[in-house]
Design a protein around this motif. Sequence first.
Motif, PDB file in Angstrom:
ATOM      1  N   VAL A  99       0.982  -1.719   4.512  1.00  0.00           N
ATOM      2  CA  VAL A  99       0.922  -3.178   4.363  1.00  0.00           C
ATOM      3  C   VAL A  99       1.841  -3.572   3.223  1.00  0.00           C
ATOM      4  O   VAL A  99       1.726  -3.042   2.105  1.00  0.00           O
ATOM      5  CB  VAL A  99      -0.508  -3.651   4.076  1.00  0.00           C
TER       6      VAL A  99
ATOM      7  N   SER B 206       0.821  -1.211   0.000  1.00  0.00           N
ATOM      8  CA  SER B 206       0.000   0.000   0.000  1.00  0.00           C
ATOM      9  C   SER B 206       0.856   1.262   0.000  1.00  0.00           C
ATOM     10  O   SER B 206       0.376   2.343   0.352  1.00  0.00           O
ATOM     11  CB  SER B 206      -0.911   0.005   1.237  1.00  0.00           C
TER      12      SER B 206
ATOM     13  N   CYS C 159       2.426   5.932   9.722  1.00  0.00           N
ATOM     14  CA  CYS C 159       1.752   4.681  10.086  1.00  0.00           C
ATOM     15  C   CYS C 159       2.315   3.969  11.312  1.00  0.00           C
ATOM     16  O   CYS C 159       1.700   3.029  11.805  1.00  0.00           O
ATOM     17  CB  CYS C 159       1.808   3.702   8.909  1.00  0.00           C
TER      18      CYS C 159
ATOM     19  N   ASN D 288      -4.488   4.427   5.190  1.00  0.00           N
ATOM     20  CA  ASN D 288      -4.121   4.663   6.586  1.00  0.00           C
ATOM     21  C   ASN D 288      -3.200   3.617   7.185  1.00  0.00           C
ATOM     22  O   ASN D 288      -2.796   3.753   8.347  1.00  0.00           O
ATOM     23  CB  ASN D 288      -5.395   4.740   7.431  1.00  0.00           C
ATOM     24  N   ASN D 289      -2.875   2.573   6.433  1.00  0.00           N
ATOM     25  CA  ASN D 289      -2.040   1.502   6.976  1.00  0.00           C
ATOM     26  C   ASN D 289      -0.977   1.083   5.971  1.00  0.00           C
ATOM     27  O   ASN D 289      -1.267   0.916   4.776  1.00  0.00           O
ATOM     28  CB  ASN D 289      -2.893   0.285   7.327  1.00  0.00           C
TER      29      ASN D 289
ATOM     30  N   LYS E 257       2.131   4.591  16.961  1.00  0.00           N
ATOM     31  CA  LYS E 257       1.703   3.319  17.537  1.00  0.00           C
ATOM     32  C   LYS E 257       2.739   2.761  18.512  1.00  0.00           C
ATOM     33  O   LYS E 257       2.460   1.788  19.206  1.00  0.00           O
ATOM     34  CB  LYS E 257       1.432   2.301  16.422  1.00  0.00           C
TER      35      LYS E 257
ATOM     36  N   VAL F 104      -8.576   1.474   4.146  1.00  0.00           N
ATOM     37  CA  VAL F 104      -7.530   0.744   4.876  1.00  0.00           C
ATOM     38  C   VAL F 104      -6.147   1.042   4.326  1.00  0.00           C
ATOM     39  O   VAL F 104      -5.196   1.308   5.080  1.00  0.00           O
ATOM     40  CB  VAL F 104      -7.809  -0.777   4.812  1.00  0.00           C
TER      41      VAL F 104
ATOM     42  N   THR G  92       2.815  -5.258   8.609  1.00  0.00           N
ATOM     43  CA  THR G  92       1.588  -4.518   8.867  1.00  0.00           C
ATOM     44  C   THR G  92       1.920  -3.414   9.849  1.00  0.00           C
ATOM     45  O   THR G  92       2.117  -3.659  11.045  1.00  0.00           O
ATOM     46  CB  THR G  92       0.486  -5.430   9.437  1.00  0.00           C
ATOM     47  N   ASN G  93       2.056  -2.202   9.316  1.00  0.00           N
ATOM     48  CA  ASN G  93       2.494  -1.047  10.100  1.00  0.00           C
ATOM     49  C   ASN G  93       3.821  -1.344  10.789  1.00  0.00           C
ATOM     50  O   ASN G  93       4.825  -1.540  10.112  1.00  0.00           O
ATOM     51  CB  ASN G  93       1.396  -0.615  11.065  1.00  0.00           C
ATOM     52  N   GLU G  94       3.840  -1.467  12.118  1.00  0.00           N
ATOM     53  CA  GLU G  94       5.120  -1.592  12.813  1.00  0.00           C
ATOM     54  C   GLU G  94       5.646  -3.016  12.924  1.00  0.00           C
ATOM     55  O   GLU G  94       6.794  -3.227  13.347  1.00  0.00           O
ATOM     56  CB  GLU G  94       5.021  -0.993  14.226  1.00  0.00           C
TER      57      GLU G  94
ATOM     58  N   VAL H  48      -0.417   5.234   0.780  1.00  0.00           N
ATOM     59  CA  VAL H  48      -0.046   5.983   1.981  1.00  0.00           C
ATOM     60  C   VAL H  48       0.704   7.258   1.619  1.00  0.00           C
ATOM     61  O   VAL H  48       0.513   8.312   2.233  1.00  0.00           O
ATOM     62  CB  VAL H  48       0.797   5.101   2.930  1.00  0.00           C
TER      63      VAL H  48
END
Length: 268
Positions: free
Chosen positions: A203, A40, A263, A200-201, A267, A197, A216-218, A44
């Motif tokens: 992947v 993605s 992203c 905002n993320n 977190k 999705v 997946t993100n972190e 992003v």
Amino acid sequence: MSILFDDYLAELQLVPPEQPNLAFLNQFITRHIASFSFNSVYSVLGKTMPLELEELLEKVVNQGMGGYCFEHNKIAFEFLRSLGYSTRLVVARVLNNQDRSAPRTHRFTVVELNQKSYLVDVGFGAACPITAIEFGEVWQRSGLDRYFIREIENREFELVVEKEGGLFVLYRFDLANYSEADCQVGHFYSHQHPDAVFVNNLVVSQKSANEVCVLTNETLHTRSATQQTEQVMDTANKLHQVLTQQFKLNIEEDESRHLFERCIATKL
């Protein structure tokens, strides 16, 4: 076959078959998914994502930037059609095991071959089957996973994968006539809607017969037949190393930093 696909074939190290056949189809699916990452990144970063075939081949194959379903599966659809395969464009609702009202934001291909129908998907990330899945409620192994296509009411179907907790429904679809216009609508939502999705993320995934790697993100998850590992992307530099070395993405350090701040940083 169009000369557009010369570099693509060379990258996959494939020789076109004299006639469409299942062995080549499976080989093609496996090699595409292993060669080009699902990701993605452009969504992003807010970059333009045209769906013209020439531009998709430039981005995915020549620039080494991968993509998501509307990109990967359009390449696959046009490539297989150029080889004489009977192809049908299908647009599906992604459920991820939730019985919800979901928009049609996933594209894949149905291939008719020797009077049988096969689901061909090279753009569903870590959950994607790496071979063609024949229609019919019979479990079929594809790499590390097992799948079947379940027919439900209203002439709809579901792609189901086996997980430790039982059956897991990936997406739902029918066999109505869809067109590139339907894909443009789903694509527009998926890479531009503020709640989407993939907007905002972060992947990123790559999958072979023996291993699945998905960021997946972190968190970077790696799974094989014998073990599973996790690694946290706690710095922008570590993220850049994983994106460029693990997933072979041709991405600049400042872009990786933007992805990290957008992203991941909030977190941790």
